[in-house]
Design a protein around this motif. Sequence first.
Motif, PDB file in Angstrom:
ATOM      1  N   PHE A   1      34.803  38.392  29.614  1.00  0.00           N
ATOM      2  CA  PHE A   1      35.677  39.482  30.054  1.00  0.00           C
ATOM      3  C   PHE A   1      35.170  40.820  29.515  1.00  0.00           C
ATOM      4  CE2 PHE A   1      39.390  42.230  29.656  1.00  0.00           C
ATOM      5  CZ  PHE A   1      40.011  42.070  30.878  1.00  0.00           C
TER       6      PHE A   1
ATOM      7  N   CYS B   1      39.868  32.918  40.445  1.00  0.00           N
ATOM      8  CA  CYS B   1      39.617  33.744  39.259  1.00  0.00           C
ATOM      9  C   CYS B   1      38.881  32.928  38.203  1.00  0.00           C
ATOM     10  CB  CYS B   1      40.934  34.235  38.660  1.00  0.00           C
ATOM     11  SG  CYS B   1      41.934  35.229  39.788  1.00  0.00           S
TER      12      CYS B   1
ATOM     13  N   VAL C   1      32.988  40.429  40.752  1.00  0.00           N
ATOM     14  CA  VAL C   1      34.224  40.588  39.987  1.00  0.00           C
ATOM     15  C   VAL C   1      34.973  41.766  40.604  1.00  0.00           C
ATOM     16  CG1 VAL C   1      35.224  41.111  37.737  1.00  0.00           C
ATOM     17  CG2 VAL C   1      33.216  39.622  37.898  1.00  0.00           C
TER      18      VAL C   1
ATOM     19  N   LYS D   1      33.479  45.186  36.263  1.00  0.00           N
ATOM     20  CA  LYS D   1      33.893  45.006  37.652  1.00  0.00           C
ATOM     21  C   LYS D   1      32.687  45.293  38.532  1.00  0.00           C
ATOM     22  CE  LYS D   1      37.663  47.094  38.922  1.00  0.00           C
ATOM     23  NZ  LYS D   1      38.875  47.926  39.011  1.00  0.00           N
TER      24      LYS D   1
ATOM     25  N   HIS E   1      39.024  32.485  34.186  1.00  0.00           N
ATOM     26  CA  HIS E   1      40.010  32.830  33.162  1.00  0.00           C
ATOM     27  C   HIS E   1      40.017  31.822  32.017  1.00  0.00           C
ATOM     28  CE1 HIS E   1      42.842  29.681  34.465  1.00  0.00           C
ATOM     29  NE2 HIS E   1      42.553  30.030  35.709  1.00  0.00           N
TER      30      HIS E   1
ATOM     31  N   THR F   1      31.401  41.714  31.124  1.00  0.00           N
ATOM     32  CA  THR F   1      31.160  41.650  32.562  1.00  0.00           C
ATOM     33  C   THR F   1      31.942  42.757  33.260  1.00  0.00           C
ATOM     34  OG1 THR F   1      30.945  39.245  32.381  1.00  0.00           O
ATOM     35  CG2 THR F   1      31.239  40.150  34.595  1.00  0.00           C
TER      36      THR F   1
ATOM     37  N   LYS G   1      38.663  42.319  40.240  1.00  0.00           N
ATOM     38  CA  LYS G   1      39.727  42.833  39.367  1.00  0.00           C
ATOM     39  C   LYS G   1      39.686  42.104  38.044  1.00  0.00           C
ATOM     40  CE  LYS G   1      42.779  44.579  42.819  1.00  0.00           C
ATOM     41  NZ  LYS G   1      44.095  44.624  43.384  1.00  0.00           N
ATOM     42  N   LYS G   2      40.106  42.805  36.998  1.00  0.00           N
ATOM     43  CA  LYS G   2      40.152  42.217  35.661  1.00  0.00           C
ATOM     44  C   LYS G   2      41.531  42.473  35.059  1.00  0.00           C
ATOM     45  CE  LYS G   2      36.579  42.821  32.964  1.00  0.00           C
ATOM     46  NZ  LYS G   2      35.461  43.410  32.211  1.00  0.00           N
ATOM     47  N   TYR G   3      42.077  41.441  34.416  1.00  0.00           N
ATOM     48  CA  TYR G   3      43.373  41.541  33.745  1.00  0.00           C
ATOM     49  C   TYR G   3      43.249  40.931  32.357  1.00  0.00           C
ATOM     50  CZ  TYR G   3      45.004  42.070  38.565  1.00  0.00           C
ATOM     51  OH  TYR G   3      45.178  42.474  39.856  1.00  0.00           O
ATOM     52  N   ARG G   4      43.619  41.696  31.349  1.00  0.00           N
ATOM     53  CA  ARG G   4      43.614  41.148  29.988  1.00  0.00           C
ATOM     54  C   ARG G   4      44.597  39.986  29.908  1.00  0.00           C
ATOM     55  NH1 ARG G   4      41.643  42.412  25.335  1.00  0.00           N
ATOM     56  NH2 ARG G   4      41.023  44.543  25.678  1.00  0.00           N
TER      57      ARG G   4
ATOM     58  N   THR H   1      41.371  37.306  32.513  1.00  0.00           N
ATOM     59  CA  THR H   1      41.247  36.888  33.905  1.00  0.00           C
ATOM     60  C   THR H   1      40.383  37.865  34.691  1.00  0.00           C
ATOM     61  OG1 THR H   1      43.416  35.824  33.815  1.00  0.00           O
ATOM     62  CG2 THR H   1      42.580  36.385  35.998  1.00  0.00           C
ATOM     63  N   MET H   2      39.408  37.315  35.418  1.00  0.00           N
ATOM     64  CA  MET H   2      38.567  38.118  36.310  1.00  0.00           C
ATOM     65  C   MET H   2      38.637  37.489  37.695  1.00  0.00           C
ATOM     66  SD  MET H   2      35.283  39.055  33.933  1.00  0.00           S
ATOM     67  CE  MET H   2      34.671  37.376  33.907  1.00  0.00           C
TER      68      MET H   2
END
Length: 131
Positions: free
Chosen positions: A118, A84, A52, A123, A86, A121, A54-57, A74-75
Motif C-alpha cells: 500500500f 481489490c 491501481v 495509484k 487488501h 504502490t 483507488k486506495k483506502y487505508r 485496500t487497493m
Amino acid sequence: LIPRHARARRQPCGRPLRSTPDHLQQRSGGGSCDPVSTGKASTPTPIFNSKVLKKYRSTTMYGRTYTVPGVPFTMCVSANEAICLHAAPWQENAGQPFGVPRSHDCVRMPMNHARWLFHNTPKGTPITIQA
C-alpha cells in the motif's frame, strides 16, 4: 485459479505487481513473492490487466453474503471496486495460511505485506492477475 499446491516460502519473481493464484510479487524489478489468497472456485479472482485505481487505508467491503468493516490497506483494481488487493487480518487471526483460495474474488494478503505494498504502490501502477 486453484493452485496446484500451496507454497508458504518466499520465491523470486520477475515482473512488477504480478499476481498468480497463490503468490503476489511485491517489488518491481525483481524482488520476492509472498503467499496470498485469491478467490475460491465459486468466486474466482478474474484474470486481467488493470492498474491501481483507488486506495483506502481502511474501507468496508460488501458482498451478497457479507459486510466486512475496517478492511485495511485496500487497493482497488476494478472500476466498480469489486476486485481489490487488501490485508486480511481475520485470516491471520484465525491461523489460516495464505496460498490457499479463500476470498470472494479479491487478493488477500498478510498485514505486513499489504501495508508495504500500500505504501509503496502509487495509484496508476499497472497490475496483472494471471493463472
